[in-house]
Design a protein around this motif. Structure first.
Motif, PDB file in Angstrom:
ATOM      1  N   TYR A   1      -1.643  -3.454  -6.133  1.00 42.80           N
ATOM      2  CA  TYR A   1      -1.059  -2.154  -5.798  1.00 42.80           C
ATOM      3  C   TYR A   1      -0.555  -1.443  -7.030  1.00 42.80           C
ATOM      4  O   TYR A   1      -0.640  -0.220  -7.140  1.00 42.80           O
ATOM      5  CB  TYR A   1       0.029  -2.311  -4.739  1.00 42.80           C
TER       6      TYR A   1
ATOM      7  N   TYR B   1      12.541   9.736  -2.194  1.00 40.74           N
ATOM      8  CA  TYR B   1      11.490  10.738  -2.017  1.00 40.74           C
ATOM      9  C   TYR B   1      11.893  11.728  -0.943  1.00 40.74           C
ATOM     10  O   TYR B   1      12.439  11.343   0.083  1.00 40.74           O
ATOM     11  CB  TYR B   1      10.177  10.055  -1.618  1.00 40.74           C
TER      12      TYR B   1
ATOM     13  N   PHE C   1       2.871   7.529  -4.728  1.00 43.25           N
ATOM     14  CA  PHE C   1       2.482   8.117  -6.007  1.00 43.25           C
ATOM     15  C   PHE C   1       1.510   9.262  -5.825  1.00 43.25           C
ATOM     16  O   PHE C   1       1.605  10.310  -6.449  1.00 43.25           O
ATOM     17  CB  PHE C   1       1.832   7.044  -6.896  1.00 43.25           C
ATOM     18  N   ARG C   2       0.544   9.041  -4.947  1.00 44.84           N
ATOM     19  CA  ARG C   2      -0.465  10.091  -4.722  1.00 44.84           C
ATOM     20  C   ARG C   2       0.184  11.341  -4.173  1.00 44.84           C
ATOM     21  O   ARG C   2      -0.121  12.453  -4.577  1.00 44.84           O
ATOM     22  CB  ARG C   2      -1.530   9.604  -3.729  1.00 44.84           C
TER      23      ARG C   2
ATOM     24  N   GLU D   1      -3.427   0.264  -8.402  1.00 47.80           N
ATOM     25  CA  GLU D   1      -3.745   1.494  -7.666  1.00 47.80           C
ATOM     26  C   GLU D   1      -2.821   2.621  -8.064  1.00 47.80           C
ATOM     27  O   GLU D   1      -3.236   3.773  -8.179  1.00 47.80           O
ATOM     28  CB  GLU D   1      -3.652   1.248  -6.158  1.00 47.80           C
ATOM     29  N   CYS D   2      -1.554   2.279  -8.272  1.00 57.96           N
ATOM     30  CA  CYS D   2      -0.618   3.314  -8.694  1.00 57.96           C
ATOM     31  C   CYS D   2      -1.026   3.866 -10.056  1.00 57.96           C
ATOM     32  O   CYS D   2      -1.017   5.067 -10.284  1.00 57.96           O
ATOM     33  CB  CYS D   2       0.802   2.755  -8.792  1.00 57.96           C
TER      34      CYS D   2
ATOM     35  N   ALA E   1       0.815  -1.208   0.000  1.00 57.92           N
ATOM     36  CA  ALA E   1       0.000   0.000   0.000  1.00 57.92           C
ATOM     37  C   ALA E   1       0.845   1.254   0.000  1.00 57.92           C
ATOM     38  O   ALA E   1       0.363   2.352  -0.280  1.00 57.92           O
ATOM     39  CB  ALA E   1      -0.929   0.000   1.201  1.00 57.92           C
TER      40      ALA E   1
ATOM     41  N   TYR F   1       3.244   2.135  -2.028  1.00 55.63           N
ATOM     42  CA  TYR F   1       3.542   2.728  -3.329  1.00 55.63           C
ATOM     43  C   TYR F   1       2.431   3.588  -3.896  1.00 55.63           C
ATOM     44  O   TYR F   1       2.679   4.693  -4.366  1.00 55.63           O
ATOM     45  CB  TYR F   1       4.032   1.642  -4.308  1.00 55.63           C
ATOM     46  N   PRO F   2       1.164   3.114  -3.856  1.00 53.78           N
ATOM     47  CA  PRO F   2       0.106   4.045  -4.259  1.00 53.78           C
ATOM     48  C   PRO F   2       0.116   5.324  -3.450  1.00 53.78           C
ATOM     49  O   PRO F   2      -0.104   6.408  -3.987  1.00 53.78           O
ATOM     50  CB  PRO F   2      -1.180   3.249  -4.015  1.00 53.78           C
TER      51      PRO F   2
ATOM     52  N   VAL G   1       3.256  12.325  -4.523  1.00 57.10           N
ATOM     53  CA  VAL G   1       4.030  13.002  -5.566  1.00 57.10           C
ATOM     54  C   VAL G   1       3.090  13.795  -6.462  1.00 57.10           C
ATOM     55  O   VAL G   1       3.363  14.929  -6.840  1.00 57.10           O
ATOM     56  CB  VAL G   1       4.816  11.970  -6.406  1.00 57.10           C
ATOM     57  N   ARG G   2       1.942  13.179  -6.761  1.00 56.84           N
ATOM     58  CA  ARG G   2       0.993  13.850  -7.655  1.00 56.84           C
ATOM     59  C   ARG G   2       0.447  15.124  -7.039  1.00 56.84           C
ATOM     60  O   ARG G   2       0.147  16.099  -7.708  1.00 56.84           O
ATOM     61  CB  ARG G   2      -0.145  12.889  -7.944  1.00 56.84           C
ATOM     62  N   GLN G   3       0.321  15.108  -5.708  1.00 59.02           N
ATOM     63  CA  GLN G   3      -0.167  16.304  -5.038  1.00 59.02           C
ATOM     64  C   GLN G   3       0.944  17.284  -4.744  1.00 59.02           C
ATOM     65  O   GLN G   3       0.736  18.266  -4.034  1.00 59.02           O
ATOM     66  CB  GLN G   3      -0.855  15.916  -3.718  1.00 59.02           C
ATOM     67  N   SER G   4       2.122  17.058  -5.281  1.00 61.77           N
ATOM     68  CA  SER G   4       3.324  17.884  -5.079  1.00 61.77           C
ATOM     69  C   SER G   4       3.701  18.028  -3.634  1.00 61.77           C
ATOM     70  O   SER G   4       4.225  19.054  -3.228  1.00 61.77           O
ATOM     71  CB  SER G   4       3.192  19.295  -5.637  1.00 61.77           C
TER      72      SER G   4
ATOM     73  N   MET H   1      -3.426  21.012  -4.591  1.00 62.05           N
ATOM     74  CA  MET H   1      -2.635  20.291  -5.594  1.00 62.05           C
ATOM     75  C   MET H   1      -2.259  21.240  -6.725  1.00 62.05           C
ATOM     76  O   MET H   1      -3.099  21.910  -7.268  1.00 62.05           O
ATOM     77  CB  MET H   1      -3.486  19.131  -6.142  1.00 62.05           C
TER      78      MET H   1
ATOM     79  N   SER I   1      -3.818   6.191  -9.704  1.00 57.56           N
ATOM     80  CA  SER I   1      -3.505   7.481  -9.114  1.00 57.56           C
ATOM     81  C   SER I   1      -2.800   8.387 -10.112  1.00 57.56           C
ATOM     82  O   SER I   1      -2.763   9.588  -9.932  1.00 57.56           O
ATOM     83  CB  SER I   1      -2.634   7.319  -7.867  1.00 57.56           C
TER      84      SER I   1
ATOM     85  N   SER J   1       1.726  19.960 -11.496  1.00 58.58           N
ATOM     86  CA  SER J   1       2.044  18.571 -11.214  1.00 58.58           C
ATOM     87  C   SER J   1       0.903  17.670 -11.663  1.00 58.58           C
ATOM     88  O   SER J   1       1.124  16.531 -12.098  1.00 58.58           O
ATOM     89  CB  SER J   1       2.336  18.359  -9.729  1.00 58.58           C
TER      90      SER J   1
ATOM     91  N   SER K   1       1.378  14.775 -14.362  1.00 52.95           N
ATOM     92  CA  SER K   1       0.920  13.413 -14.119  1.00 52.95           C
ATOM     93  C   SER K   1       0.084  12.899 -15.285  1.00 52.95           C
ATOM     94  O   SER K   1       0.258  11.769 -15.741  1.00 52.95           O
ATOM     95  CB  SER K   1       0.119  13.395 -12.815  1.00 52.95           C
TER      96      SER K   1
END
Lengths: 114, 589
Positions: B63, A79, A55-56, B66-67, A49, A51-52, A58-61, B1, B70, B5, B9
């Motif tokens: 997983y 990271y 990723f999230r 899920e990545c 769990a 890794y998701p 990172v996406r939200q900066s 957000m 996202s 970015s 993405s």
């Protein structure tokens, strides 16, 4: 469930990741180790769990990711916190602490205090 | 957000998917190998360490999924995959696919063709400035008007006024302007039949459809000339040289679009004239049923008398007040209703009527004005055709329904054969909504492809249809080339069709319990669905309705055409002078 261990509430994983990374840049496995370390092994994190969640973030900066080399000379993605991430960590941590204090007070109240 | 970015993405998700995948795979692999090394160090066997590490990690695929989610742009990515898969599936069954495409092309094509005809006839406006502000005047009367007070002989009974009315409205224009009437124009064809003017240019004679127009015709309509100038009021002064302007289409067909036409002298019915302008392309007069090639000032020259009448010597346009021959239009300011136009103009109309009228009728029995908004010009074409067009539209809608149920039947039988594949997908964890999406995408591909083919068919068919319905001349004045409205109609139809026949198989695909289908061997899969029989009955019923209706319509069309030509021949032979009386009924044209 091991005695004395705590199940992770949904949504708190990201906060933990932010905290772990705030103490120094880490790769995925390192975040896991650190969480284990600072919680004294009481928190059970399902490894995948992570890794998701990363990723999230990172996406939200809130995190920045860069390729680098780990301790045992493997290529790994490291990271680190961004300023926004730091700010978010502060806010969320404060909120959590407030919540847990209030909950503790409520749950400790006995019949006599009413 | 941050927007950047998020953007990054999505960009990654769309264009660097492979790299993002490798990224992820590498990180997970690194994680697993680190844990495995740790476990090895603590004394487990390599196989045990491996297994333990994987157990602790959890489901790798889950997983990873899920990545991927996202990263975003998931729907788009799925759509791309579905489209590729759908195309492959369709390619595997070329026969079935062609039958389906044909059904859909016919259905959607027929609908598009009829709709573009309806669009051209019913909905398109004239290519003039502010078509909504144009109103055509009609007259009506409580009492029948006797022949000595009014004759027409034009066949355009209730839109024709005496010349005096036009003159009166123009005289009063200063007074009428604050009341909302901003302009008046009138025109009359140069002959009853069309083409009606003999044009001799550089020694070559030809016939053209001519219209005699008042001086302010073009300025009130707001149609500019693409070459040279339009007709001005000064061209109608006595003694002014005779001029003419031609339509763009006529210029191209007869004069080969030669710019030297401006200033060229021609002979119109024997009268020398100079061509001074070419009107902007697309404008062909105010009567869609009788498009004009050449416009000539309305001056009362004997050779160019309105409606092809042959006047007595010394007869002028105004000298026969009982002859009602001039279709008249007015322009009003925005916001004015036809009712208001009527109220303003009826008194003016009544004032323009001559003495015999006031002797014969009381004031309130005098004829009055009825105004009709005419952004599309004279509406005879619409009135005649709208009923038929609506019936046709209903007919092709039925046709499309038949086509859809046909397609649905075929797809259902194919869905039964694919049951196994669907079951496997369900069993390996595909969500039902994902499968429904995929089946619907396949249907959409079919209906869009069928729709594209249909539009091509419609291109060809709608022109033929227009000629069939309106006659060759009118067909030239209306353009049925698909515009935005028609294309969006086809698009909507394609989507609707796709959903209509796709929903059935989609729901069926996910409704079944996966396991029995997997257990059965491929040969045992049942081919018939419960829906097949009702669908076939539905199709037969609709087809019967369509066949009978179209048979009846066809007969009616044939009768109509026959009687139309008889009527026309009868009228033309009896129209010889301005005072000729030909009974005009309100329904003839």
């Amino acid at each position: 469930m091991k005695p004395g261990s705590v199940d992770l509430l949904p949504g708190t994983l990201e906060l933990l990741v932010l905290k772990a990374v705030s103490l120094g840049p880490l790769h995925g496995y390192g975040v896991l180790l650190r969480i284990n370390q600072i919680s004294g092994g009481a928190l059970l994190v399902e490894q995948g769990a992570l890794y998701p969640a990363l990723f999230r973030l990172v996406r939200q900066s809130l995190l920045n990711a860069e390729w680098g080399t780990s301790d045992n000379n493997r290529r790994a993605k490291f990271y680190c916190l961004t300023t926004a991430g730091r700010k978010k960590l502060r806010e969320q941590a404060a909120g959590w602490l407030r919540l847990s204090d209030t909950m503790a007070t409520v749950l400790k109240s006995t019949a006599e205090e009413l | 957000m941050k927007l950047s970015s998020w953007f990054h993405s999505i960009w990654q998700s769309l264009f660097h998917r492979a790299q993002a995948e490798d990224d992820l795979a590498e990180q997970v692999a690194a994680h697993l190998s680190e844990r495995t090394s740790e476990l090895l160090a603590s004394g487990l066997s390599p196989a045990e360490a491996n297994r333990q590490a994987r157990l602790e990690f959890g489901s790798v695929e889950k997983y990873k999924e899920e990545c991927r989610e996202s990263l975003g742009a998931r729907l788009l990515h799925d759509l791309g995959a579905d489209i590729r898969y759908g195309l492959r599936t369709l390619r595997h069954n070329p026969l079935l696919t062609s039958v389906l495409l044909l059904c859909l092309a016919l259905g959607i094509g027929a609908n598009t063709a009829i709709f573009s005809v309806a669009n051209a006839v019913l909905m398109k406006s004239l290519p003039i400035r502010d078509p909504q502000g144009l109103v055509s005047l009609h007259w009506d009367s409580k009492k029948r008007l006797p022949a000595e007070l009014r004759t027409s002989g034009t066949g355009y009974g209730d839109v024709c006024f005496p010349y005096q009315t036009y003159l009166k409205i123009r005289q009063e224009s200063q007074r009428l302007r604050p009341l909302g009437i901003t302009g008046v124009l009138a025109y009359a064809p140069a002959g009853f039949l069309s083409p009606n003017v003999k044009v001799v240019a550089q020694g070559h004679p030809s016939m053209a459809a001519g219209e005699l127009v008042t001086g302010d015709y073009f300025s009130v309509l707001g149609t500019p000339a693409s070459l040279g100038r339009t007709i001005f009021p000064s061209d109608l002064q006595p003694g002014a040289p005779l001029v003419a302007v031609i339509s763009h289409r006529y210029w191209q067909s007869t004069f080969a679009a030669n710019p030297a036409i401006i200033g060229a002298s021609v002979n119109l019915n024997g009268l020398p004239a100079i061509v001074v302008g070419v009107i902007r392309s697309g404008f062909l007069g105010l009567n869609a049923k009788a498009p004009a090639d050449i416009w000539i000032p309305l001056r009362g020259d004997a050779a160019l008398f309105p409606w092809g009448a042959t006047p007595d010597p010394n007869q002028t346009l105004a000298s026969a007040p009982a002859w009602w021959w001039l279709p008249t239009f007015v322009r009003h300011r925005p916001g004015m209703t036809p009712q208001q136009v009527e109220n303003v103009l009826t008194p003016v109309f009544r004032e323009s009527l001559t003495e015999p009228f006031s002797k014969r009728f009381k004031a309130e029995d005098l004829p009055f004005i009825k105004a009709e908004a005419s952004p599309g010009g004279l509406t005879f074409l619409r009135q005649n055709l709208s009923m038929q067009l609506y019936v046709l539209m209903a007919g092709v809608a039925l046709l499309l329904l038949i086509g859809c149920s046909n397609v649905a039947t075929l797809l259902l039988s194919r869905a039964a054969a694919r049951q196994r594949e669907m079951s496997v997908r369900l069993a390996t964890g595909a969500s039902r909504s994902r499968i429904v999406r995929q089946v619907l995408t396949e249907s959409m591909i079919l209906s869009f492809a069928g729709g594209a083919l249909g539009i091509l068919l419609a291109f060809w068919a709608s022109h033929a249809l227009l000629v069939l319905i309106c006659g060759r001349k009118a067909a030239l004045s209306l353009s049925v080339s698909p515009d935005a409205r028609v294309l969006s109609f086809s698009l909507a139809l394609a989507v609707l069709t796709g959903v209509l026949f796709g929903v059935g198989p989609a729901l069926k695909a996910v409704a079944a319990d996966p396991f029995p289908a997997i257990k059965e061997s491929a040969q045992n899969v049942s081919g018939k669905s419960r829906l097949t029989a009702p669908l076939v009955v539905f199709q037969i019923a609709l087809s019967l309705v369509l066949l009978i209706t179209s048979g009846l319509l066809f007969r009616r069309f044939a009768i109509c055409k026959h009687s139309r030509s008889v009527l026309r021949r009868g009228i033309s032979s009896s129209l010889l002078s301005t005072h000729a009386l030909t009974a005009t009924t309100r329904t003839a044209y």
